[in-house]
Design an enzyme around this catalytic site. Structure first.
Site, short mmCIF file in Angstrom:
data_model
loop_
_atom_site.label_atom_id
_atom_site.label_comp_id
_atom_site.label_asym_id
_atom_site.label_seq_id
_atom_site.Cartn_x
_atom_site.Cartn_y
_atom_site.Cartn_z
N GLY A 1 61.81 -2.11 13.93
CA GLY A 1 60.90 -2.46 12.85
C GLY A 1 60.04 -3.68 13.10
O GLY A 1 59.62 -4.34 12.15
N ILE B 1 56.44 14.82 11.40
CA ILE B 1 56.04 14.90 9.99
C ILE B 1 55.84 16.36 9.61
O ILE B 1 55.10 17.09 10.27
CB ILE B 1 54.72 14.11 9.75
CG1 ILE B 1 54.92 12.64 10.14
CG2 ILE B 1 54.26 14.21 8.31
CD1 ILE B 1 55.98 11.91 9.34
N ASN C 1 49.47 6.35 12.39
CA ASN C 1 50.56 6.13 13.35
C ASN C 1 50.12 5.09 14.36
O ASN C 1 48.96 5.00 14.72
CB ASN C 1 50.83 7.47 14.07
CG ASN C 1 51.94 7.35 15.10
OD1 ASN C 1 53.00 6.77 14.84
ND2 ASN C 1 51.70 7.87 16.31
N HIS D 1 50.70 4.09 18.25
CA HIS D 1 51.21 4.65 19.50
C HIS D 1 51.00 3.61 20.62
O HIS D 1 49.91 3.04 20.73
CB HIS D 1 50.50 5.96 19.84
CG HIS D 1 51.05 6.59 21.07
ND1 HIS D 1 52.24 7.28 21.08
CD2 HIS D 1 50.62 6.60 22.36
CE1 HIS D 1 52.51 7.69 22.31
NE2 HIS D 1 51.53 7.28 23.11
C1 GAR Z 1 56.57 0.83 18.98
O1 GAR Z 1 56.29 0.42 20.29
C2 GAR Z 1 55.70 2.01 18.59
O2 GAR Z 1 54.41 1.93 19.12
C3 GAR Z 1 56.46 3.14 19.21
O3 GAR Z 1 57.82 2.86 18.93
C4 GAR Z 1 57.99 1.42 18.89
C5 GAR Z 1 58.68 1.03 17.61
O4 GAR Z 1 59.02 -0.33 17.61
N1 GAR Z 1 56.05 4.41 18.66
C6 GAR Z 1 55.94 5.52 19.38
O5 GAR Z 1 56.23 5.59 20.56
C7 GAR Z 1 55.41 6.73 18.61
N2 GAR Z 1 55.06 7.79 19.50
P1 GAR Z 1 59.38 -1.10 16.27
O6 GAR Z 1 60.46 -0.32 15.54
O7 GAR Z 1 59.89 -2.45 16.73
O8 GAR Z 1 58.12 -1.23 15.45
#
Ligand code: GAR
Length: 195
Positions: free
Chosen positions: A12, A94, A108, A110
């Protein structure tokens, strides 16, 4: 006032970046009404509670099948009358009904410059492993609207980040978060909240 729901699966840090931006006035005219996770152990839920934000866990494992989970997920989201759903490290697909009902209201983050290193199987550390394996010198992050495809919706913001010689996937992931994700996700929300 834009009513936001943030969907999370892990640590998060992007949720935290949003909450900090609201507290510091870099996001105006917006409020996080709920944080929803599929993962009961997600630290993101603790971050929400520490901010007195409703923290909800909905695990697909608690439902008889995917259709039952999808319905419960949509019902839960609808309870909050959200104007914007932010996927901040949310690793659940989703449901199509939700995409239809919230067209252009789901964004989102990414961790690459789409269309590089995105689509099925590219999430979290895997994205950075692939970038290092390919030997790119520049990577970054993208905020985009969510459509029926995987990472295929219209792009809202992107920010480039340098790849350095001795990077490991973990080091690169951290730099992409610090220099790009935590910057452009709050920026995108600020744009949407004040357009
Ligand atoms: C982040 O790096 C986000 O960009 C990635 O997961 C991580 C979550 O970190 N999302 C993806 O790869 C979606 N395809 P967080 O829980 O510390 O925000």
């Amino acid at each position: 006032m834009l009513r936001i729901g943030v969907m999370v699966s892990g640590g998060g840090t992007n949720l935290q970046a949003i909450l900090d931006a609201i507290d510091q006035g870099r996001i105006t005219n917006a409020k996080v009404e709920v944080v929803i996770s599929n993962n009961p152990g997600a630290y993101a839920l603790e971050r929400a509670k520490a901010h007195n934000i409703e923290a909800v866990c909905l695990s697909p494992k608690s439902y008889s099948d995917r259709a039952a989970f999808n319905q419960a997920f949509l019902d839960k989201v609808n309870e909050y009358h959200l104007d914007l759903i932010v996927l901040a490290g949310f690793l659940v697909t989703i449901p199509e009904e939700m995409i239809k009902e919230y067209r252009n209201k789901i964004i989102n983050i990414h961790p690459s410059l789409i269309p590089s290193f995105c689509g099925v199987g590219y999430y979290g550390l895997k994205v950075h492993e692939a970038a290092l394996k390919r030997g790119v010198k520049i990577t970054g992050a993208t905020v985009h609207y969510v459509d029926e495809g995987v990472d295929s919706g219209p792009i809202i913001l992107q920010k480039a980040v340098e790849v350095l010689d001795k990077d490991t996937p973990e080091i690169l992931q951290r730099r992409v978060m610090e220099q790009a994700e935590w910057v452009i996700l709050p920026q995108a929300i600020q744009m949407i909240a004040n357009q």
